[in-house]
Scaffold this motif. Sequence first.
Motif, PDB file in Angstrom:
ATOM      1  N   VAL A 114      -3.595  13.549  -6.585  1.00  0.00           N
ATOM      2  CA  VAL A 114      -2.214  13.606  -5.339  1.00  0.00           C
ATOM      3  C   VAL A 114      -1.792  15.024  -5.761  1.00  0.00           C
ATOM      4  N   MET A 115      -1.443  15.675  -4.574  1.00  0.00           N
ATOM      5  CA  MET A 115      -0.811  17.122  -4.457  1.00  0.00           C
ATOM      6  C   MET A 115       0.678  17.049  -5.223  1.00  0.00           C
ATOM      7  N   THR A 116       0.884  17.912  -5.819  1.00  0.00           N
ATOM      8  CA  THR A 116       1.850  17.644  -6.627  1.00  0.00           C
ATOM      9  C   THR A 116       3.214  18.447  -5.753  1.00  0.00           C
ATOM     10  N   GLY A 117       4.630  17.983  -6.307  1.00  0.00           N
ATOM     11  CA  GLY A 117       5.572  18.210  -5.349  1.00  0.00           C
ATOM     12  C   GLY A 117       6.932  17.208  -5.829  1.00  0.00           C
ATOM     13  N   GLN A 118       8.057  17.702  -5.391  1.00  0.00           N
ATOM     14  CA  GLN A 118       9.343  17.277  -5.802  1.00  0.00           C
ATOM     15  C   GLN A 118       9.655  16.297  -4.516  1.00  0.00           C
ATOM     16  N   GLY A 119      10.189  15.222  -4.750  1.00  0.00           N
ATOM     17  CA  GLY A 119      10.571  14.453  -3.507  1.00  0.00           C
ATOM     18  C   GLY A 119      12.007  13.870  -3.995  1.00  0.00           C
ATOM     19  N   THR A 120      12.567  13.246  -3.030  1.00  0.00           N
ATOM     20  CA  THR A 120      13.784  12.238  -3.021  1.00  0.00           C
ATOM     21  C   THR A 120      13.358  11.121  -2.384  1.00  0.00           C
ATOM     22  N   GLY A 121      14.222  10.127  -3.079  1.00  0.00           N
ATOM     23  CA  GLY A 121      13.831   8.585  -2.223  1.00  0.00           C
ATOM     24  C   GLY A 121      14.761   7.693  -2.915  1.00  0.00           C
TER      25      GLY A 121
ATOM     26  N   GLY B 296       5.085  13.729  -5.959  1.00  0.00           N
ATOM     27  CA  GLY B 296       3.660  14.219  -5.454  1.00  0.00           C
ATOM     28  C   GLY B 296       4.028  13.796  -4.086  1.00  0.00           C
ATOM     29  N   TRP B 297       2.824  14.560  -3.154  1.00  0.00           N
ATOM     30  CA  TRP B 297       2.633  14.385  -1.708  1.00  0.00           C
ATOM     31  C   TRP B 297       2.322  12.668  -1.606  1.00  0.00           C
ATOM     32  N   ALA B 298       3.247  11.952  -1.430  1.00  0.00           N
ATOM     33  CA  ALA B 298       3.149  10.433  -1.318  1.00  0.00           C
ATOM     34  C   ALA B 298       4.211   9.665  -0.814  1.00  0.00           C
ATOM     35  N   SER B 299       3.849   8.336  -0.164  1.00  0.00           N
ATOM     36  CA  SER B 299       5.124   7.704   0.303  1.00  0.00           C
ATOM     37  C   SER B 299       5.730   6.908  -0.832  1.00  0.00           C
ATOM     38  N   HIS B 300       5.271   6.662  -1.962  1.00  0.00           N
ATOM     39  CA  HIS B 300       5.542   5.938  -2.930  1.00  0.00           C
ATOM     40  C   HIS B 300       5.300   6.682  -4.440  1.00  0.00           C
ATOM     41  N   ALA B 301       6.114   6.218  -5.333  1.00  0.00           N
ATOM     42  CA  ALA B 301       5.827   6.992  -6.766  1.00  0.00           C
ATOM     43  C   ALA B 301       6.361   6.241  -7.769  1.00  0.00           C
ATOM     44  N   VAL B 302       5.583   5.948  -8.843  1.00  0.00           N
ATOM     45  CA  VAL B 302       6.180   5.296 -10.053  1.00  0.00           C
ATOM     46  C   VAL B 302       6.232   6.270 -11.178  1.00  0.00           C
ATOM     47  N   LEU B 303       7.604   6.519 -11.577  1.00  0.00           N
ATOM     48  CA  LEU B 303       7.871   7.494 -12.333  1.00  0.00           C
ATOM     49  C   LEU B 303       8.889   6.994 -13.587  1.00  0.00           C
TER      50      LEU B 303
ATOM     51  N   VAL C 299      -3.863  21.096  -9.906  1.00  0.00           N
ATOM     52  CA  VAL C 299      -4.109  19.604  -9.227  1.00  0.00           C
ATOM     53  C   VAL C 299      -5.835  19.656  -9.446  1.00  0.00           C
ATOM     54  N   GLY C 300      -6.018  18.565  -9.972  1.00  0.00           N
ATOM     55  CA  GLY C 300      -7.520  18.148 -10.131  1.00  0.00           C
ATOM     56  C   GLY C 300      -8.078  17.577  -8.562  1.00  0.00           C
TER      57      GLY C 300
ATOM     58  N   GLN D 221       0.864  -1.361   0.130  1.00  0.00           N
ATOM     59  CA  GLN D 221       0.172   0.044  -0.005  1.00  0.00           C
ATOM     60  C   GLN D 221       0.778   1.312   0.071  1.00  0.00           C
ATOM     61  N   MET D 222       0.339   2.268  -0.560  1.00  0.00           N
ATOM     62  CA  MET D 222       0.914   3.498  -0.448  1.00  0.00           C
ATOM     63  C   MET D 222       0.042   4.625   0.154  1.00  0.00           C
ATOM     64  N   ARG D 223       0.690   5.506   0.888  1.00  0.00           N
ATOM     65  CA  ARG D 223      -0.052   6.672   1.763  1.00  0.00           C
ATOM     66  C   ARG D 223       0.072   7.821   0.449  1.00  0.00           C
ATOM     67  N   ARG D 224      -0.885   8.785   0.368  1.00  0.00           N
ATOM     68  CA  ARG D 224      -0.928   9.728  -0.751  1.00  0.00           C
ATOM     69  C   ARG D 224      -1.799  10.974   0.033  1.00  0.00           C
ATOM     70  N   ILE D 225      -1.436  12.034  -0.174  1.00  0.00           N
ATOM     71  CA  ILE D 225      -2.141  13.361   0.169  1.00  0.00           C
ATOM     72  C   ILE D 225      -2.834  13.888  -0.979  1.00  0.00           C
ATOM     73  N   THR D 226      -4.069  14.163  -0.967  1.00  0.00           N
ATOM     74  CA  THR D 226      -4.818  14.510  -2.200  1.00  0.00           C
ATOM     75  C   THR D 226      -5.598  15.983  -1.951  1.00  0.00           C
ATOM     76  N   LEU D 227      -6.172  16.554  -2.870  1.00  0.00           N
ATOM     77  CA  LEU D 227      -6.726  17.804  -2.922  1.00  0.00           C
ATOM     78  C   LEU D 227      -8.253  17.371  -2.587  1.00  0.00           C
ATOM     79  N   ALA D 228      -8.640  17.742  -1.486  1.00  0.00           N
ATOM     80  CA  ALA D 228      -9.936  17.486  -1.107  1.00  0.00           C
ATOM     81  C   ALA D 228     -10.915  18.430  -1.718  1.00  0.00           C
ATOM     82  N   ARG D 229     -10.736  19.618  -1.518  1.00  0.00           N
ATOM     83  CA  ARG D 229     -11.503  20.820  -2.130  1.00  0.00           C
ATOM     84  C   ARG D 229     -10.639  22.083  -2.370  1.00  0.00           C
ATOM     85  N   ARG D 230     -10.983  22.841  -3.246  1.00  0.00           N
ATOM     86  CA  ARG D 230     -10.260  24.219  -3.589  1.00  0.00           C
ATOM     87  C   ARG D 230     -10.321  24.941  -2.230  1.00  0.00           C
TER      88      ARG D 230
END
Lengths: 338, 338
Positions: free
Chosen positions: B70-77, B98-105, B65-66, B4-13
């Motif tokens: 998932v909220m956009t953003g740069q990460g390292t990992g 993005g604002w997430a624990s994992h990403a496929v890029l 962001v729709g 599983q991955m955790r993500r932060i999404t845009l719930a409303r504007r």
Amino acid sequence: MTDQMRRITLARRPQGMPVPQDFALDTAPLPNPAEGEVLVAVEWLSLDPYMRGRMDDVRSYAPSVGLGEVMTGQGTGRVLASRAPGFAAGDQVTGITGWASHAVLPAPGLRKLDAGLPPSTALGVLGMPGFTAWTGLREYGRPKAGETLVVGAATGPVGSLVGQLARAAGLRTVAVAGGPEKCRLATETFGFDAAIDHRAHDDASSLRKALAQAAPDGVDIYWENVGGKTLEAVLPLMNTHGRIPVCGTIAWYGGADGAQDRLPMAWRAILVKRLHVHGFIIFDHWQHFPEFLADMAPKVAAGEIAFLEDVADGLENAPEAFIGLLQGRNRGKQLVRV
Amino acid sequence: MTDQMRRITLARRPQGMPVPQDFALDTAPLPNPAEGEVLVAVEWLSLDPYMRGRMDDVRSYAPSVGLGEVMTGQGTGRVLASRAPGFAAGDQVTGITGWASHAVLPAPGLRKLDAGLPPSTALGVLGMPGFTAWTGLREYGRPKAGETLVVGAATGPVGSLVGQLARAAGLRTVAVAGGPEKCRLATETFGFDAAIDHRAHDDASSLRKALAQAAPDGVDIYWENVGGKTLEAVLPLMNTHGRIPVCGTIAWYGGADGAQDRLPMAWRAILVKRLHVHGFIIFDHWQHFPEFLADMAPKVAAGEIAFLEDVADGLENAPEAFIGLLQGRNRGKQLVRV
């Protein structure tokens, strides 16, 4: 030959728009030229919007006219008497004569006119206004064929040349002018592709709709002569990487639109201080990233560059940290340890 | 390894400043990398002010962001699994996770990190904020030794590097920051010559007085991170030919200061559209006048350039003609036949 000259002086400083009582007409004895000077009988006097600024007692890019002093301005005329080599009676010249029938001027401030052209052109299309249009478009407008240019005060000596030069460079040109007659002049005499009558639009939003129709591909160059409603209408229509040469803000010369509106102050500062304001988005510059890294990474590794990191722990705390960032609660770079 | 991955999404504007309810935390199945893609376990996520703009549903320089995305953003990992040549499990990388624990890029969106530096620097001093400071100062600030630079949000990742680079180039550097602790950081950690606490000043005029003391020779470069009160305070202190790289207007991100104030709209347009606004005064360019005349006089003589002259007869009519000019009553170049 008369031994008196007539002059128009600044009688008092205007409040907002000048009124006739701010000026006085008087006479004074005709001065004699000293060695190196020339006496000129003024035939043509140029009136230009920048003179409004000179009537105020505030620091600008040029000194104010003092109370009781002759209003400043450029004129053309014939040399009546010369004590300077290179000038002889009868020569047609131009210089800063002021608002006066005669002027005594030092030779370096005078330029002899080409006899093949009407002297008045030295004050307009071949003078300061024409030179302004030519320089500002070349230096700051940087027109490219296929782009769109919008100019306010489009039938004035600056705007009308801006439009013609831009059209010759292959741009679509849109005039903003006051009243149907000027709009007709803009298209028929000056060759603008379209002309919008700003008086037919009560507010910026209505003017913007008309401009959007006249500039269907957006605006690449907005030549700023006017400020006010026209600026407000154009800004949202600007294309990415657009250019705005700020040449004048005549709509605001009689005073700003209201104390709550800081745009006139900002625009006037840009003009008077000749500021260069560049919006930029780093994503446009990404091709230089390797160069940046090659320059900075060794400095960071060597501890020569200070940096601060604010760390929020846990992905679930990203929203709070982000809100804190917008409120200025972080000190350095805001990170989330996921 | 989790599936599983955790993500932060845009719930409303958001309306103005975001609140926690505008975001949602959810989980989703861990995706598998396709051919050419890499699965990354995110360790560091960058939070940046530009993200506020992505939360709005308005056209800006990048897509929104729709809702539910998932909220956009740069990460390292660290790379967990790679199906792309050049990347192997365990590699430290950075990308738009993005604002997430994992990403496929996809591999082209990833950059391997220098093992000799902390990965988090790739998000700050050696990442987008640092690159922004380096580029904007070089390209648009054009610092010269002996000049003065003012920067807002001075302890942030952009402002703090702007200050250090400018100081290394021989400029006097003045920080504007919020609160005594940040002011202390600005001078002690980042080496600014002076720091002003904008929170200690209720209005622009008071802030301006403090800035004028800290910048006794005026301001040559104002690095714009903030807008608002700081911009209003600095503008009148700008020196002639000053430069303003417009990098952000964080003071206005939560909404403008009032509908009567058009400055936030203008400044935002300059930033978002990457506009180049150049105030100029033709008297600075006089050395090019002969070139102008050589270009244009033959065209005027040949009748290729249209021009209009409005003539007032008699010096005594100059004031009325000048007032008419300011009111837009003239059509072309306003002259007085003296």
